[in-house]
Design a protein around this motif. Structure first.
Motif, PDB file in Angstrom:
ATOM      1  N   LEU A  82       0.799  -1.227   0.000  1.00  0.00           N
ATOM      2  CA  LEU A  82       0.000   0.000   0.000  1.00  0.00           C
ATOM      3  C   LEU A  82       0.833   1.279   0.000  1.00  0.00           C
ATOM      4  O   LEU A  82       0.273   2.371  -0.040  1.00  0.00           O
ATOM      5  N   ARG A  83       2.154   1.147   0.033  1.00  0.00           N
ATOM      6  CA  ARG A  83       2.990   2.345   0.088  1.00  0.00           C
ATOM      7  C   ARG A  83       2.738   3.263  -1.109  1.00  0.00           C
ATOM      8  O   ARG A  83       2.758   2.826  -2.257  1.00  0.00           O
ATOM      9  N   LYS A  84       2.502   4.507  -0.801  1.00  0.00           N
ATOM     10  CA  LYS A  84       2.177   5.473  -1.851  1.00  0.00           C
ATOM     11  C   LYS A  84       3.362   5.762  -2.762  1.00  0.00           C
ATOM     12  O   LYS A  84       3.190   6.265  -3.880  1.00  0.00           O
ATOM     13  N   SER A  85       4.577   5.465  -2.290  1.00  0.00           N
ATOM     14  CA  SER A  85       5.774   5.751  -3.091  1.00  0.00           C
ATOM     15  C   SER A  85       5.980   4.750  -4.226  1.00  0.00           C
ATOM     16  O   SER A  85       6.834   4.960  -5.089  1.00  0.00           O
ATOM     17  N   LEU A  86       5.206   3.666  -4.255  1.00  0.00           N
ATOM     18  CA  LEU A  86       5.387   2.648  -5.288  1.00  0.00           C
ATOM     19  C   LEU A  86       4.897   3.176  -6.636  1.00  0.00           C
ATOM     20  O   LEU A  86       3.758   3.643  -6.753  1.00  0.00           O
ATOM     21  N   PRO A  87       5.736   3.116  -7.683  1.00  0.00           N
ATOM     22  CA  PRO A  87       5.310   3.562  -9.020  1.00  0.00           C
ATOM     23  C   PRO A  87       4.185   2.666  -9.559  1.00  0.00           C
ATOM     24  O   PRO A  87       4.076   1.491  -9.192  1.00  0.00           O
ATOM     25  N   VAL A  88       3.385   3.216 -10.455  1.00  0.00           N
ATOM     26  CA  VAL A  88       2.252   2.466 -10.998  1.00  0.00           C
ATOM     27  C   VAL A  88       2.697   1.331 -11.910  1.00  0.00           C
ATOM     28  O   VAL A  88       1.891   0.468 -12.260  1.00  0.00           O
ATOM     29  N   ASN A  89       3.978   1.313 -12.295  1.00  0.00           N
ATOM     30  CA  ASN A  89       4.476   0.225 -13.142  1.00  0.00           C
ATOM     31  C   ASN A  89       5.363  -0.757 -12.375  1.00  0.00           C
ATOM     32  O   ASN A  89       6.127  -1.514 -12.972  1.00  0.00           O
ATOM     33  N   THR A  90       5.252  -0.744 -11.051  1.00  0.00           N
ATOM     34  CA  THR A  90       6.103  -1.590 -10.207  1.00  0.00           C
ATOM     35  C   THR A  90       6.016  -3.062 -10.591  1.00  0.00           C
ATOM     36  O   THR A  90       7.016  -3.784 -10.606  1.00  0.00           O
ATOM     37  N   LEU A  91       4.814  -3.527 -10.896  1.00  0.00           N
ATOM     38  CA  LEU A  91       4.606  -4.957 -11.150  1.00  0.00           C
ATOM     39  C   LEU A  91       4.269  -5.237 -12.611  1.00  0.00           C
ATOM     40  O   LEU A  91       3.537  -6.180 -12.925  1.00  0.00           O
TER      41      LEU A  91
END
Length: 599
Positions: A82-91
Motif C-alpha cells: 500500500l505504500r504510496k511511493s510505489l510507481p504504478v508500473n512496479t509490477l
C-alpha cells in the motif's frame, strides 16, 4: 508432455487466519509438483516482498477475517503493497491470480482478496484470470469455486507456457509429500507414569519464540444456562499474566481432541492392521515446505493425534484424492476417485457435508484403503487443528489478569448414529479449574467510541463483547445511561446469560436494558421486535449521534435488526425508505453501524 518453451515458475502466497487458505495454497502447490512444474509456497509475511518485482507468476490465496480485514500473516505484506511511493508500473512484469476464501454471511464478503486483486492491478500487474470468490456458505463449501477456478488456472498456465499438462487423476498413484517423517523409536516409555501423560501442551514449545502466546489457568467454568435447557453455554474465566486487551478484542484458542476420539483413532487403524501406536516417537523435518514450529521437536504419535491433528474435520475433495492414490482396492479406489470428480461433488456433499461425517468415520468406511496407511501418509491425509476465535467477554479494568469467554457448546444430531460435537466448545466445556490453556489475543472488528452514545444489540452469545464493553465503562463511568443494550434469548429462566451482571448495571449504573425472551409467550418476540417497541428512544439516541453495534448469529438477526433501524429512520424523519436506507449505508461507511457475526 510437449517440450516446454519457457520454464514455468509458480510462486504461491497465502494469507490465512485459521489455516484454510494455507491448506488450499498447498493443494495448488501439490498439483504444480505433479505437473512437473517448479513451484514454492509460503505465507505472505514469510516471503521477501522485494522479490515480487522480479516474479513472473504469483498465485495468491487469501482469506478474509472479521469485517473485511486481511489475515494476521498478510498484514506486513499488505502494508508494503500500500505504500504510496510505489510507481504504478512496479509490477509490470507480474502475472497474477487471486483466489479468495470467504463467507457470504458476512457483509464484506471476500473483501481482503478483492482489495489485493485491485491493488496488484493498480501497480501494473496483469491478471491471469478473474478473481475467484469461494463461499463457505455454499452447499459444497469453498470447493464449489476453488475446483473450477483451479482448473481454469491450469488451462491459463498451459496456454501461457505452451505446456500440455497431464491429467492429475491419470498420473499414477504418486503422492506429493510436504515433510520428511521418520519414526525415531517405536516405544517411548517416558510418557506414562501411573497411567498419566506427563507431556505438557505441545504448543508450550512456541511460548519462547512467539511473544503473542500466553499460558493461562482456568479459574472458573460456569454454565450460564439451566440444566434442563437444550443448549449448554459456559462462561469460562482464565487467569494469565502479562495480558493486554480492550473491549472488542478476540481470544484465539487451539483445542485438543477428546480421549474418546484419540482412542477411536488408534482402534480404527489397528483393527485394519496399520502398525501405529501411541508411544511411537515421530520426527518431522523439511522436505518441500517449512515445518510448523510445533513439529520442530520430537513428539509421540499420541501427542500429535491428541493435539495437532483434527479428528473431527470433514474430509475435502483433496483428502479423497490422497486416499484414492493410496488405495489398491478396486471398489474403494473407484468410489474415492468418484468423489474427486466434478460429477461426483453432489455425492461427496451427501456423504460428508450433509451428515457432517468426520475423517475417522471415513477411514472406518474404507477399511482396505486405511490398511495401506502409515505415519508418513497420515501427515498428508490428516488436517491440523485450527484455532477457534471467541469474543472476549471481560474487562481488564474490572478483573485484572483475567480473560473471560462465553462459549456455546456445539452438539447436534444428523442422520448418523452418533451426535456431532464441536471440537473446541466441548473441549473448553470439559476443562476444570487448574487446567491450563495456551491462547493469544488479537484486535477484533469492533471499534468502540466511548465518547458517543451506544446502541448495543447482542442476542445469545453475541452479548459477549458488550459485557466486556459495559463492565469496562462501568469502572470509570458510574452512569451508563448513554448505553442501550438489547439482549435476546429463548427463556428468561433458562438461557439469560450473565443476567446478574446486566441487571446490576441496570440498577446501579442506569444501563438501559431491554430483553426479548422469544419462547416465554405464545408469539415469538425477537430483538428486532423489542427495538421496534422502543423506537422513540432509539431515534433520540441516533439524533445524538449514537453508534450502533450488532453481534450474533449471521442467519437472520442482523438483516432483521438493520431493517428495523431503516424503518425507525423513515418513520421519525418523515422521509422515504430510500433515504433511510442511504442513511444507514452512510453510517456503515463511517463506522457508526458495525456488525460482528458468525455462521
Amino acid at each position: 508432455m510437449r517440450e516446454i518453451i519457457m520454464e514455468a515458475n509458480i510462486t504461491l502466497l497465502y494469507g490465512s487466519e485459521t489455516g484454510t487458505a494455507q491448506d488450499t495454497a498447498e493443494l495448488i502447490w501439490r498439483d504444480a509438483k505433479r505437473y512437473g512444474l517448479k513451484s514454492s509456497v509460503s505465507a505472505m509475511d514469510e516471503y521477501n516482498i522485494k522479490n515480487l518485482i522480479s516474479e513472473e507468476l504469483v498465485v495468491f490465496v487469501v482469506s478474509t477475517t472479521g469485517q473485511g480485514e486481511v489475515p494476521a500473516n498478510m498484514k506486513q505484506f499488505w502494508r508494503c503493497l500500500l505504500r504510496k511511493s510505489l510507481p504504478v508500473n512496479t509490477l509490470n512484469h507480474l502475472k497474477y491470480a487471486v483466489l479468495g476464501l470467504g463467507d457470504s454471511s458476512y457483509q464484506k464478503f471476500n473483501f481482503a482478496a478483492k482489495k489485493l486483486n485491485k491493488r496488484l492491478g493498480q501497480l501494473g500487474g496483469q491478471e491471469l484470470l478473474p478473481i475467484g470468490l469461494a463461499d463457505d456458505q455454499h452447499d459444497l463449501g469453498i470447493d464449489a469455486v476453488t475446483t473450477t477456478w483451479t482448473q481454469e488456472l491450469w488451462t491459463k498456465i498451459s496456454n501461457l507456457y505452451g505446456i500440455e499438462l497431464i491429467n492429475v487423476q491419470a498420473d499414477g498413484n504418486e503422492i506429493v509429500e510436504r515433510f520428511n517423517v521418520d519414526v525415531i523409536t517405536t516405544n517411548d516409555t517416558r510418557i506414562f507414569n501411573n497411567g498419566r501423560d506427563l507431556h505438557s501442551d505441545i504448543y508450550e514449545s512456541e511460548l519462547h519464540v512467539n511473544d503473542e502466546l500466553r499460558m493461562g489457568t482456568v479459574i472458573e467454568n460456569f454454565r450460564t444456562t439451566s440444566v434442563d435447557h437444550f443448549q449448554d453455554v459456559r462462561l469460562i474465566k482464565i487467569s494469565a499474566e502479562n495480558i493486554q486487551y480492550e473491549p472488542g478484542d478476540v481470544l484465539y484458542i487451539r483445542p485438543k481432541n477428546s480421549a474418546v476420539q484419540v482412542q477411536r483413532f488408534f482402534m480404527i487403524l489397528n483393527s485394519n492392521n496399520v502398525n501405529v501406536h501411541p508411544n511411537m516417537v515421530i520426527r518431522v523435518t523439511e522436505k518441500e515446505i517449512n515445518v510448523p514450529q510445533v513439529l520442530k521437536r520430537d513428539l509421540t504419535l499420541k501427542e500429535i493425534v491428541e493435539q495437532y491433528w483434527d479428528l473431527s474435520f470433514k474430509p475435502r475433495r483433496s483428502t479423497m484424492m490422497t486416499l484414492a492414490r493410496t488405495s489398491d482396492d478396486d471398489l474403494e479406489k473407484e468410489k474415492l476417485f468418484e468423489f474427486t470428480t466434478t460429477e461426483g461433488q453432489e455425492e461427496l456433499f451427501g456423504y460428508v457435508n450433509r451428515p457432517r461425517r468426520n475423517i475417522l468415520e471415513v477411514l472406518n468406511d474404507f477399511p482396505h484403503t486405511t490398511s495401506k496407511l502409515n505415519v508418513r501418509l497420515l501427515f498428508e491425509i490428516m488436517s491440523p487443528i485450527k484455532p477457534r476465535a471467541f469474543s472476549i467477554a471481560s474487562s481488564m479494568k474490572a478483573t485484572q489478569s483475567e480473560v473471560h469467554v462465553l462459549v456455546a457448546v456445539v452438539k447436534y444430531k444428523t442422520k448418523l448414529l452418533e451426535p456431532r460435537l464441536g471440537l473446541c466448545s466441548n473441549w473448553l466445556a470439559s476443562l476444570t479449574p487448574g487446567e491450563r490453556v495456551i491462547f493469544w489475543i488479537q484486535k477484533g472488528t469492533f471499534k468502540f467510541d466511548y465518547s458517543k452514545p451506544m446502541i448495543l444489540i447482542g442476542p445469545g452469545t453475541g452479548v459477549a463483547p458488550f459485557r466486556s464493553l459495559l463492565l469496562d465503562k462501568a469502572v470509570t463511568n458510574k452512569n451508563l445511561n448513554d448505553c442501550i443494550l438489547f439482549f435476546g434469548c429463548r427463556n428468561e429462566k433458562r438461557d439469560y446469560h450473565c443476567k446478574e451482571d446486566f441487571e446490576f448495571l441496570m440498577q446501579n449504573r442506569n444501563l438501559r436494558l431491554f430483553c426479548a425472551f422469544s419462547r416465554d409467550q405464545a408469539d415469538k418476540i425477537y430483538v428486532q421486535h423489542v427495538i421496534e417497541r422502543n423506537d422513540q428512544l432509539c431515534w433520540e439516541f441516533m439524533k445524538n449521534n449514537a453508534n450502533i453495534y450488532v453481534a450474533g448469529n449471521s442467519k437472520n438477526m442482523p438483516d432483521s435488526v438493520r431493517e428495523e433501524f431503516v424503518n425507525i429512520i423513515g418513520k421519525f424523519s418523515n422521509l422515504s425508505k430510500e433515504y433511510a436506507e442511504s442513511y444507514v449505508q452512510q453510517m456503515e461507511k463511517e463506522g457508526r453501524y458495525q456488525i460482528e457475526t458468525w455462521s
